[in-house]
Every structure is written in C-alpha cells, then in structure tokens.
Design a protein around this motif. Structure first.
Motif: not given
Length: 254
Positions: A5-10, A48-56, A79-85, A108-113
């Motif tokens: 929730n507070i860390n965006y990358a690792a 963006e497809r990935f973030l909205t739950g569509l197949p990517a 660009a998209y860390k505030d949307r859960g990326l 986790h609820d976040q979407r990970f690349i």
C-alpha cells in the motif's frame, strides 16, 4: 513483508532471498520519452487492460540499445502507481526464484509487473526453460494480477546463428523450421506483445537533446553541433546518449 500500500516497487535480492523495497524510484515520465510514440501507446494500452482486470499480454521490448525500452517500463510505474500498479525487478540469474516471488504476491489486491532488464540467453544456457512455464503456467495457471515485462537487444532472446537455418526444410510447399529455430522462437512467442525499438534518426536525437535543454539560452545550433559531436564520439544517437550529453554539457551551458 512488504506493505504494497505504501511501497510501489521492489528488487529481488538473491543472497538474502527477499524483496527489497525501492525507496527512490526513477522519476522518468511518459511525456519525456520521445521518438517511441507507437511503442508507448501499445504498452500503455496493454497495461491499462491489465489494471482494469481485462486479459493482457506479457511484453517483450527488444531492439537497439539506449532507445528507451527500460525507461518506458519505469515510466509506466510512475503513471499508474496510484491505480495499483507495482513493479518488481528481477535479474536474469534470479529467474529461478520467480515461482517464490509470484507466490508472495498472487493474493494481493495490487497489479504487479515483474520486470527483467536486458534479458538474453547464451548458447547452452538453460535458464530460459523455467521462464517458459512461468509465462504460461504449468499445472497452475499464472495469477491474473501478474504480468512479465522484459527488455532485450535480441528479438528471440537467444543467439541466432546461420547454421540454425541450414536444417530448415521446404516440404510440400511449406517451410518447416529446424528444431533449433523452433526452440528459440517458442520463447519469444510466449510474449503476446513484442515491441521493436529501432535506432533513432538525427532529428529525433536532437529533439531529445532539446527536451533536456529546455531553458538553454545560448546558440542552439552550436548546442546541436556539440551534441552530434558527442554522439559520434560515443557511436550512438539515442536517448541514453542525449542524457549523457546533458550530464557532460549542462553546466557549461548554464
């Protein structure tokens, strides 16, 4: 455990076998990346497809060095860390640990690349084989909150040699590639999105230089000549060279 929730990358650290949170993220923005508009838009659409739950698709960014491949992936995070990326960087030699990494994040609820920079394999290197199963799953499907993005200078990630083509045959009017070629192509085929990055022409290189020297009040023509001389010295006209020119020249121009 990382609080996503507070860390965006690792970054995966093999010696301690843990994910280390990144405290200072590269601030590069999508708008700063010049000369790769088509690649940028295709990767944005996929993300963006990935973030909205569509197949990517998993994505392979391949091509000339210094053309913005890794910067584009990092800019997506900003660009998209505030949307859960979220972004996890893994070195090639640590790909064997991908199953453990994926197990840690699949709930986790976040979407990970999961991101691997400068990915390629040499002849006889078998590290790419476990990557295949990670990309498409084994008996367990890959989680829908994880994608794999990689950058490489090689289109097929593996070295291609002329002798590989000698075993290719034409049978009943159809081309049948050799087993060696099939094996090499099958890896890159697992990336549903493959984006090519080509050497940038001189006008694009100078546009990138200008983007760094927005407030430059001196002779712009002289600046461009110096930038071209610097590029010739480094045998490359690309975004990386433009940044290096700025690092070397910016104090002189102020």
């Amino acid at each position: 455990m990382i609080d996503w929730n507070i860390n965006y990358a690792a970054i995966w650290r093999q010696r301690q076998s843990y994910l280390r949170p990144v405290r200072q993220i590269d601030p590069v923005k999508l708008g700063q990346l010049i000369g790769i508009e088509r690649q940028k838009q295709l990767l944005i659409a996929n993300t963006e497809r990935f973030l909205t739950g569509l197949p990517a698709n998993n994505a392979l960014l391949w091509g000339a060095r210094g053309t913005g491949k890794s910067s584009l992936v990092k800019a997506l995070l900003n660009a998209y860390k505030d949307r859960g990326l979220r972004l996890i960087e893994v070195d090639k030699q640590d790909l064997l640990f991908l199953p453990e990494i994926v197990d840690d994040i699949r709930e986790h609820d976040q979407r990970f690349i999961i991101y691997c920079d400068d990915l390629s394999f040499e002849a006889g290197d078998s590290m790419y084989k476990p990557l295949k199963s990670v990309l498409e799953g084994s008996i367990e499907l890959p989680p829908d909150n994880v994608l794999f993005y990689a950058t490489s200078n090689r289109r097929h990630l593996l070295p291609e040699q002329m002798r590989d083509n000698l075993e290719t045959q034409l049978i009943d009017g159809e081309v049948h590639y050799s087993d060696t070629i099939e094996e090499k192509v099958s890896l890159s085929d697992r990336f549903g999105l493959r984006l090519a990055f080509y050497p940038q022409p001189t006008p694009t290189y100078l546009d990138i230089v200008d983007s760094y020297f927005v407030d430059y009040s001196g002779d712009r023509e002289a600046l461009h000549k110096a930038a071209l001389d610097f590029a010739h010295l480094n045998a490359a006209k690309n975004g990386r060279t433009a940044r290096q020119f700025y690092n070397a020249y910016s104090e002189k121009s102020s």
